[in-house]
Design an enzyme around this catalytic site. Structure first.
Site, mmCIF file in Angstrom:
data_model
loop_
_atom_site.group_PDB
_atom_site.id
_atom_site.type_symbol
_atom_site.label_atom_id
_atom_site.label_comp_id
_atom_site.label_asym_id
_atom_site.label_seq_id
_atom_site.Cartn_x
_atom_site.Cartn_y
_atom_site.Cartn_z
ATOM 1 N N HIS A 1 -7.475 -9.157 -9.532
ATOM 2 C CA HIS A 1 -6.034 -8.990 -9.282
ATOM 3 C C HIS A 1 -5.317 -8.645 -10.577
ATOM 4 O O HIS A 1 -5.461 -9.353 -11.574
ATOM 5 C CB HIS A 1 -5.440 -10.275 -8.691
ATOM 6 C CG HIS A 1 -6.071 -10.670 -7.396
ATOM 7 N ND1 HIS A 1 -7.320 -11.270 -7.327
ATOM 8 C CD2 HIS A 1 -5.639 -10.535 -6.106
ATOM 9 C CE1 HIS A 1 -7.628 -11.492 -6.059
ATOM 10 N NE2 HIS A 1 -6.628 -11.057 -5.299
ATOM 11 N N ARG B 1 -1.222 -0.683 2.066
ATOM 12 C CA ARG B 1 -1.586 -1.710 3.048
ATOM 13 C C ARG B 1 -1.613 -1.145 4.473
ATOM 14 O O ARG B 1 -2.374 -1.603 5.314
ATOM 15 C CB ARG B 1 -0.602 -2.876 2.961
ATOM 16 C CG ARG B 1 -0.612 -3.570 1.594
ATOM 17 C CD ARG B 1 0.422 -4.690 1.549
ATOM 18 N NE ARG B 1 0.441 -5.384 0.275
ATOM 19 C CZ ARG B 1 -0.410 -6.355 -0.084
ATOM 20 N NH1 ARG B 1 -1.366 -6.728 0.745
ATOM 21 N NH2 ARG B 1 -0.308 -6.952 -1.261
ATOM 22 N N LYS C 1 18.576 13.672 -2.164
ATOM 23 C CA LYS C 1 18.783 14.879 -1.359
ATOM 24 C C LYS C 1 19.031 16.136 -2.195
ATOM 25 O O LYS C 1 18.623 17.233 -1.801
ATOM 26 C CB LYS C 1 19.942 14.665 -0.380
ATOM 27 C CG LYS C 1 19.630 13.629 0.686
ATOM 28 C CD LYS C 1 20.769 13.469 1.676
ATOM 29 C CE LYS C 1 20.435 12.377 2.686
ATOM 30 N NZ LYS C 1 21.443 12.249 3.739
ATOM 31 N N ASP D 1 21.278 16.940 8.411
ATOM 32 C CA ASP D 1 22.377 15.971 8.349
ATOM 33 C C ASP D 1 23.657 16.514 8.978
ATOM 34 O O ASP D 1 24.322 15.843 9.754
ATOM 35 C CB ASP D 1 22.713 15.616 6.885
ATOM 36 C CG ASP D 1 21.894 14.453 6.357
ATOM 37 O OD1 ASP D 1 21.347 13.695 7.174
ATOM 38 O OD2 ASP D 1 21.803 14.301 5.129
#
Length: 526
Positions: free
Chosen positions: A140, A205, A311, A349
């Site tokens: 770890h 994960r 953006k 958008d």
């Protein structure tokens, strides 16, 4: 495929497409509490449980380990993590290793031994390993994610120690760190558990089935984690469709900072599932968008939504940009072309927001057929970032008279000059009311969770607006919208814009028609 409804949880049950296991970490003060959690782990869909012996306040080796193994309804992984490896055990090392040895003898399916302790552990076995137990040797790193070369050396050292399964956990300083763990995982010749801790490491994960990981960890409850960044088992199974992910699964996601509040994964993953589209959509906490795309350049990373603050930078990162997005100066949707891997950017958008505002206005006024209810209206946009540019452009296209208000006047002036609008500083907005019946559109993050008590405009000023729109949708009713409604204004929430802009993105991602009713029903629950 059968739809199973269990305790209010909606789950698609189908053929499992990957062998990657879900392990539920069980941490508790007492053995009895651990025994109570085990059936919950099984009911939640876990494949095995990690019994964290270091979390127990008191512990009698033989009787407690025997009880835990005998009464566990799932296969077991015993971990007795010391403080020096990020755990809670701060006692005698010989006693700790003896407990893990005992777990092997008594029938544990897996034990986890740290790389730093494996030599001493192996010496204590005298060359005899009890039957079925597989030894996970773990390392770890709570500071960073080393280079691919260093990670490769680490895996080789773990393999050489006699590990049945390799486990490495590193820490994400940037989302690009995860790419190195994917590279190590996909090329591993032995079973490997490899993940990157922290929010920036979340996709390690979720996506481990795609890259061939042995297992991932999922918690029984949100927030109750044994390491930073663990998702819940329910999210793995129901939100990310974990059992259906495989080598051919295409990756989509929302790029932002912050990004964890976004409901986009809920929307797209449910829609993907409904038509059997082999894709998964994840949160992507990105610091630098150009570096992100340089790192994740494979065709597997197929499409992206883009939110605050990326953006405008997204526009510069794309190889090709839709003319409307170029005029706006911002991109909120990026597609990687499967033919050549080039990035194509567009802006959905302005369509989503302007359509929602027009629909709101049609309920207030009669509008002649063929014309927009925005024509001739004074339209005040708060914010000069990507979403502000999109709304200002869209309103101008519809014939509105546009005013840009921003915290920094210079940015407001720059945008206003580019589209032929008026500029104000945000401080001036409270006293700006040249006429009644104006339209207000907030495109900043003011009022977004967790800062829900903030608002960009004083309540007294809202009486001059016939309609108020807020792009923030977490919460759905912001303080701005609540106060606007109290002043008699029509309100349009960010949820309407979110759904509207998502239609086109979904179609660009999948090549399929957007499931509009499904999108509406999903967001109606939030």
């Amino acid at each position: 495929m059968e739809l199973v409804v269990d305790s209010g949880v909606r789950r698609m049950e189908g053929a499992r497409k990957n062998p990657t296991l879900i392990c539920a970490p069980i941490m508790a003060d007492t053995v009895d509490q651990m025994l109570n959690l085990m059936p919950k782990a099984k009911a939640s869909g876990a494949d095995l449980v990690e019994i964290r012996l270091d979390s127990l306040k008191s512990f009698n080796h033989r009787p407690d380990i025997s009880t835990l193994i005998q009464h566990c309804p799932l296969p077991t992984l015993f971990t007795y993590r010391p403080v020096w490896e990020g755990g809670m055990y701060d006692g005698d090392e010989t006693s700790r290793l003896a407990a893990l040895h005992l777990a092997m003898e008594l029938g544990a399916d897996h034990i986890d031994v740290e790389l730093k302790a494996i030599h001493e552990f192996n010496s204590s076995l005298n060359g005899i390993r009890p039957g079925k137990c597989q030894v996970i040797v773990s390392s770890h790193n709570y500071h960073n994610t080393p280079s691919v070369e260093e990670l490769g050396d680490l895996v080789a050292r773990i393999q050489a120690s006699g590990a049945d399964i390799v486990k490495i956990a590193t820490t994400a300083l940037d989302i690009i760190d995860v790419a190195r763990i994917f590279q190590i995982t996909v090329h591993s010749q032995v079973p490997i558990i490899a993940m990157v801790m922290g929010e920036k490491g979340l996709m390690s994960r979720i996506l481990c089935p795609k890259f061939g990981g042995y297992l991932t960890f999922g918690t029984l409850e949100a927030g109750k984690v044994s390491a930073p960044g663990q998702p819940t088992i329910q999210d793995l199974l129901d939100l990310y469709n974990f059992r259906q992910l495989g080598p051919d699964t295409r990756i989509f996601g929302i790029i932002g900072k912050p990004v964890s509040h976004s409901k986009a994964p809920l929307l797209y993953n449910e829609a993907f599932k409904s038509v059997g589209f082999n894709g998964v959509y994840v949160h992507l906490l990105v610091d630098d968008i150009a570096t992100f795309f340089q790192t994740y350049s494979s065709l597997d990373f197929a499409g992206f939504s883009c939110t605050i603050p990326h953006k405008e930078d997204a526009l510069r990162t794309c190889d090709e940009v839709d003319p409307v997005a170029k005029s706006i100066g911002a991109v909120n949707c990026i597609i990687r072309r499967p033919t050549d891997g080039k990035l194509f950017g567009c802006n959905t958008d302005y369509v989503g927001a302007i359509s929602a505002i027009e629909d709101g206005l049609r309920g207030l006024h009669h509008t002649p057929v063929g014309s927009s209810p925005l024509a001739g209206k004074l339209f005040v946009v708060i914010g000069a970032g990507g979403a502000g540019k999109a709304l200002a452009y869209g309103a101008k296209e519809k014939g509105a008279r546009v005013v840009i208000a921003n915290r920094t006047y210079g940015r407001a002036k720059e945008l206003a000059d580019s589209i032929g609008a008026q500029a104000l500083s945000l401080a001036e907005l409270n006293s700006f009311h040249p006429e009644k019946g104006m339209i207000l559109a907030n495109t900043t993050s003011i009022g977004m969770q967790p800062k829900v008590d903030e608002t960009p405009v004083a309540k007294e000023a809202l009486q001059y607006y016939s309609l108020v729109f807020d792009a923030v949708y977490t919460p759905k009713i912001t303080r701005l919208l609540r106060e606007a409604e109290e002043c008699g204004s029509k309100i349009v929430t960010g949820v309407e814009m979110f759904i509207g802009q998502a239609y086109e993105q979904y179609e660009r991602f999948t090549g399929l028609p957007a499931p509009k009713e499904l999108f509406k029903s999903i967001m109606a629950a939030y």
